[in-house]
Design an enzyme around this catalytic site. Structure first.
Site, PDB file in Angstrom:
ATOM      1  CB  SER A  13      56.746 128.169 -26.804  1.00  0.00           C
ATOM      2  OG  SER A  13      57.251 126.916 -26.497  1.00  0.00           O
ATOM      3  N   GLY A 184      55.373 120.114 -21.969  1.00  0.00           N
ATOM      4  CA  GLY A 184      56.872 120.094 -22.626  1.00  0.00           C
ATOM      5  C   GLY A 184      56.683 119.326 -23.916  1.00  0.00           C
ATOM      6  CG  ASP A 186      60.904 117.428 -22.486  1.00  0.00           C
ATOM      7  OD1 ASP A 186      59.712 117.879 -22.392  1.00  0.00           O
ATOM      8  OD2 ASP A 186      61.634 117.258 -21.542  1.00  0.00           O
TER       9      ASP A 186
END
EC number: 5.99.1.4
Length: 196
Positions: A13, A184, A186
């Site tokens: 990922s 995530g 982010d």
């Protein structure tokens, strides 16, 4: 008792890589323990019905632009390795094997593999490339494979993957701070806020 950040990730990922470049310093700033939880993202996708953003061409195209923006913000090298997405089953088993049998070398191995994939853009799905990468970093490729093939290692990776799904994980990276889930790379500002 100090706080902990559980970091569920898969080497394959790119967002997990970007999160990894930031989490150690973030945790250090808050005196928090960073707990590495290697899982198999393919298993998570299968169990949850989720899929990689690259399966939706427009979304995949945007995702790579967005990841590049974050890499520039973080000041870290980033690019896609040839053959992306690669099957990380063997890599993740080798990582788990090291976590179980040589925990003092786990973080060094994690750094080697993450940097090889996303900074050096090497295809670690290619056995000779993986062997050369491990060898150059002082890891024995034969031992890496032998440990990765152990039943207890396979079971350990499966158990963490199943635990992740049971806790609501549907993708990587996912962090937990005191029961709160953050999905995530982010969302690291929210992770930091939860530690503050």
């Amino acid at each position: 008792m100090s706080k902990r950040v559980e970091f569920f990730f898969d080497l394959g990922s790119p967002a997990s890589y970007l999160a990894w470049t930031q989490l150690p310093a973030l945790c250090a700033r808050h005196g928090a323990e960073l707990v590495y939880r290697p899982m198999l993202l393919g298993g998570v996708f299968q169990a949850t019905g989720n899929a990689s953003p690259v399966m939706v061409p427009a979304k995949g195209k945007y995702m790579f632009v967005d990841l590049q923006r974050y890499a520039e913000r973080y000041g870290v090298p980033f690019g896609l390795p040839p053959g992306f997405p690669i099957n990380t089953l063997g890599l993740m088993r080798g990582l788990v094997a090291t976590q179980l049998h040589a925990p003092e070398r786990f973080e060094a191995l994690l750094a080697v593999l993450f940097k090889a994939l996303w900074a050096q853009r090497l295809n670690l799905g290619d056995a000779p490339v993986l062997d050369a990468t491990l060898d150059a970093a002082g890891f024995d490729p034969q031992q890496f494979r032998a440990l990765a093939s152990q039943v207890e290692v396979k079971q350990a990776l499966k158990q963490v993957t199943e635990e992740a799904v049971a806790r609501g994980v549907f993708g990587a990276p996912t962090c937990f701070v005191e029961g709160q889930m953050f999905f995530g790379q982010d969302r690291l500002d929210f992770v930091e806020q939860a530690l503050a």
